[in-house]
Design an enzyme around this catalytic site. Sequence first.
Site, PDB file in Angstrom:
ATOM      1  N   GLU A  79       0.827  -1.230  -0.137  1.00 44.14           N
ATOM      2  CA  GLU A  79       0.260  -0.043  -0.146  1.00 44.14           C
ATOM      3  C   GLU A  79       0.967   1.241   0.017  1.00 44.14           C
ATOM      4  O   GLU A  79       1.453   1.489   1.085  1.00 44.14           O
ATOM      5  CB  GLU A  79      -1.077   0.064   1.273  1.00 44.14           C
TER       6      GLU A  79
ATOM      7  N   CYS B 257      -2.156   9.498   2.412  1.00 40.66           N
ATOM      8  CA  CYS B 257      -1.835   9.062   1.478  1.00 40.66           C
ATOM      9  C   CYS B 257      -2.710   8.993   0.214  1.00 40.66           C
ATOM     10  O   CYS B 257      -2.335   9.337  -0.886  1.00 40.66           O
ATOM     11  CB  CYS B 257      -1.717   7.253   1.689  1.00 40.66           C
TER      12      CYS B 257
END
Length: 473
Positions: free
Chosen positions: A216, A250
């Site tokens: 991720e 993010c």
Amino acid sequence: MQVSSPSFLEERFEAQRRAFAAESNPPLHVRMDRLNRLLALTENHESDFIRAIDADFGGRSAHETRIAELFVVRAGVRHARNHLKHWISPQRVATGLHFRPGYNRLLRQPLGVVGIVSPWNYPIQLSLGPALAALAAGNRVLLKPSELTPRFSELLDHLVSASFAPDELSVVNGGVDVGQAFTHLPFDHLFFTGSTRVGRQVAQAAAANLTPVTLELGGKSPAIFDASCDIAAAAASIAYGKFLNAGQTCIAPDYVLVPVGLADSVADQLKAAITRLYPTLISNPDYTAIISTRHRNRLLAIREEARDGGARIVEVNPAGERFDEGTRKFPPTLVIGAAASTRLMREEIFGPLLPIIEYDGLDKAIAMVNQGERPLALYWFGRSVANRDRVLNETVSGGVTINDCLWHLAQEAQPFGGVGPSGMGAYHGEWGFRTFSKEKPVFYQARLNGTRLFHPPYGKTFDLMLQLIKRIT
Ligand code: NAD
């Protein structure tokens, strides 16, 4: 924060391996009990978590810790508890006519010992989110949180040790060297959340053991304002999505693409929206600080490089406060017309700097997105269904929210993950459960069946049967 030694790491890993071998497919009630203990840990220690993360950040909004971390993890646990019985049952799968009365089932089996490496920006969500999925899937879990949130990491270690046996779920702490030793362990699955640069190293370490990885990672997530969009509404969404956690998210919009001629009016609307959210900054508990002085200095450097390259810097500082060396707060800053060659436009920003770039026609906007690496998220604002669908069809990204920011992450019934340099694999909801499971296809042959008709010696029967199958398949 007490740093774990290499021998401690190996001991914990071996203990988990032995425990998994002794109970390789824990029944529903055991998994439910682990999920319940994880939920209780987040519920009983909410204020401890808030305090620790606030201290680590030097100012982290308590509300953001509650909604973007604790709420997300609890929702994940509740969702898993509600669906676990179905997820762990053998899944019915169709069987071709020519194989009946045999039948198929897909068995979902725990993988074994799972390693999770997490970053500092949402330390609860990004450690316990994957952990809950791995526990639901019946695995043993070793967690390595970030050294940049030492108070949180120590607290997590303490709370996990009090609620779980070390061979069920366990925390190891340390920096890059511990991370490297950790990712070289022969895990049955390694789940890494962090930067693309470190993700590459993690993938290489895992490859030596053929350990499957979920990565991720980060990247530059664009937000596109279509000519058909309501600029004020879009600006309000961007102001929230970008400046939550001071841009250290993010999936924060990294830069905004706006139709040619509109940069100034978009900047005005953004300024108004940011001012409504954050009328003051330095001592405003709603506005989060930058994680470290090093990170703050990097943001200052890339802002100055953009300014030197001719970009216009619009600092949104509604109360006219002074941001001196002593503060890790960084004012929301709009950057108009930054050159493509600047670090601001090449690196993931990961802070409260927002470039506004004009585009001339939808083709150019799509080309600009596609020139960069495939992003983790993409945001599109507007009313034109045709333009929206062009952007959806002609760009590749980890996930998308239309006419808002961030919210695709919160959908438990959808996978969350990147693509290419922004990541591989996915989790959340059933997707997380499947990431941490071996989906094992099993064909149950019937006592009376026709497959022997295909055995040698080959002859007329074989040809006839093949003809028949061709007709029915
Ligand atoms: P980072 O990659 O520097 O560190 C992440 C973790 O990896 C930390 O625990 C660190 O100790 C460990 N680590 C560092 N070097 C290592 C090595 N060589 N081998 C093994 N482990 C190592 O990332 P960060 O600065 O903590 O986090 C910010 C980045 O994470 C941003 O790029 C952001 O986009 C990304 N991120 C992605 C997601 C997502 O869900 N895709 C979520 C949050 C953050």
